[in-house]
Design an enzyme around this catalytic site. Structure first.
Site, PDB file in Angstrom:
ATOM      1  N   GLY A 158       0.794  -1.213   0.000  1.00 38.16           N
ATOM      2  CA  GLY A 158       0.000   0.000   0.000  1.00 38.16           C
ATOM      3  C   GLY A 158       0.833   1.272   0.000  1.00 38.16           C
ATOM      4  N   HIS A 159       0.151   2.383  -0.223  1.00 43.95           N
ATOM      5  CA  HIS A 159       0.793   3.693  -0.349  1.00 43.95           C
ATOM      6  C   HIS A 159       1.555   4.089   0.911  1.00 43.95           C
ATOM      7  CE1 HIS A 159      -2.288   5.643   2.194  1.00 43.95           C
ATOM      8  NE2 HIS A 159      -3.137   4.828   1.604  1.00 43.95           N
ATOM      9  N   ASN A 160       2.700   4.719   0.696  1.00 42.32           N
ATOM     10  CA  ASN A 160       3.565   5.237   1.756  1.00 42.32           C
ATOM     11  C   ASN A 160       4.190   4.161   2.639  1.00 42.32           C
ATOM     12  OD1 ASN A 160       1.480   7.725   1.368  1.00 42.32           O
ATOM     13  ND2 ASN A 160       3.507   8.465   1.968  1.00 42.32           N
TER      14      ASN A 160
END
Length: 329
Positions: free
Chosen positions: A243-245
């Site tokens: 997932g993002h970040n």
């Protein structure tokens, strides 16, 4: 066809040759399915019992196993059979698919793209504006690399891979079929009037280190801001979601169907088993192991092994499972 004598195999692996055989080895096979021209492996004592009935002429065997090869058969005894197997399979590896021309005429390459020496680009690839491909990069057919992406030397992207804009890829990476790098992260919030969901823009990018391998159909989402980071030497199986970040340290391993929610942090050398899931904003410290199928809802300490759903210390979880079985009885 490749062909090796037992002596040549022993020299390649720098092992200890026990016994001998006149049969040349042309392939590698599992011990119960091997033919007389195959080499096999005995890395664990539980496989030693199959040697007597195996047709294999040569076996790589761990030096902790006591076994006689028999007539016209040979062992190459090594300290680590798994590492020896990897080295030998490299010697038997078939050649990569051949490009008839380095850059296929159907490839679309923007005039501002910088193409290094020895780059190969297959049919129907797309290379966007200001993309930089380092020396020896290989893009197999139907790979898309979008604007302002940088890919380091000797990186290989197999067919169907999509690398979105502004991604930064290191050297000697391998992306298998249909890998997605840099798609929008999964972020929405309810609208003020309650009529639906508002998409949250993801304006960051993905940064991938050197010698990273990503399996088929895996997805690395770009950051909401800043970067989603995959550290040097990480190995990611098929069908993995990051997932993002999220930030992965060096030499982490993620098995198939596992996933990281947004803003997860992994230290160096973290191992995540198949189908395990890590909740958002969780930190798994260096050297920790997450067992297959586990759901991690709390931070994991360095070197700790966790199991279960919700995941807890492996020893504690084992005790709980034993207690549950006793209750059933």
């Amino acid at each position: 066809m490749y062909s090796f004598t037992a002596q040549q195999i022993n020299e390649l692996l720098n092992g200890e040759l026990l016994g001998n055989t006149t049969i040349e080895i042309t392939g590698v096979e599992e011990i119960r399915n091997a033919s007389s021209t195959d080499l096999t492996f005995i890395g664990n004592k539980k496989y030693a019992k199959f040697w007597a009935d195996s047709k294999a002429s040569v076996a790589i065997i761990s030096d902790t196993i006591v076994l006689e090869p028999g007539d016209n058969r040979a062992f190459v005894k090594v300290k680590n059979a798994d590492l020896a197997m990897a080295k030998l399979l490299e010697a038997f590896k078939p050649p990569m698919p051949v490009f008839d021309t380095d850059i296929h005429p159907t490839a679309i390459i923007h005039t501002t793209a910088v193409i290094g020496k020895g780059v190969q680009i297959g049919a129907h690839c797309y290379v966007g504006k200001n993309v930089v491909l380092g020396d020896g990069v290989v893009l197999y057919h139907n790979v898309s690399v979008f604007d302002d992406t940088i890919i380091g030397p000797q990186t290989v992207a197999w067919s169907g891979t999509v690398i979105r804009e502004r991604s930064q890829i290191g050297a000697q990476c391998i992306f298998h079929m249909n890998v997605s790098i840099g798609a929008d992260g999964f972020g929405y919030c309810p609208s003020d009037d309650g009529s639906g969901l508002v998409k949250i823009p993801h304006i960051g990018n993905v940064v991938i280190g050197n010698a990273v391998e990503i399996g088929a159909n895996s997805c690395i989402d770009r950051a909401k801001f800043n970067s989603t980071i995959i550290g040097d030497g990480c190995k990611i199986d098929n069908l993995v979601q990051i997932g993002h970040n999220s930030v992965m340290g060096r030499s982490c391993v993620m098995a198939g169907h596992s996933g990281l929610a947004g803003s997860v942090t992994l230290g160096d050398g973290v191992m995540i088993g198949g189908s395990a899931s890590i909740n958002d904003h969780i930190t798994v410290e260096s050297g920790a192991t997450v067992g297959g199928g586990s759901g991690v809802l709390n931070n994991v300490k360095a070197g700790q092994t966790v199991l279960g759903y919700p995941a807890t210390d492996a020893r504690e979880m084992m005790k709980q499972w034993v207690a549950l079985r006793r209750l059933v009885k």
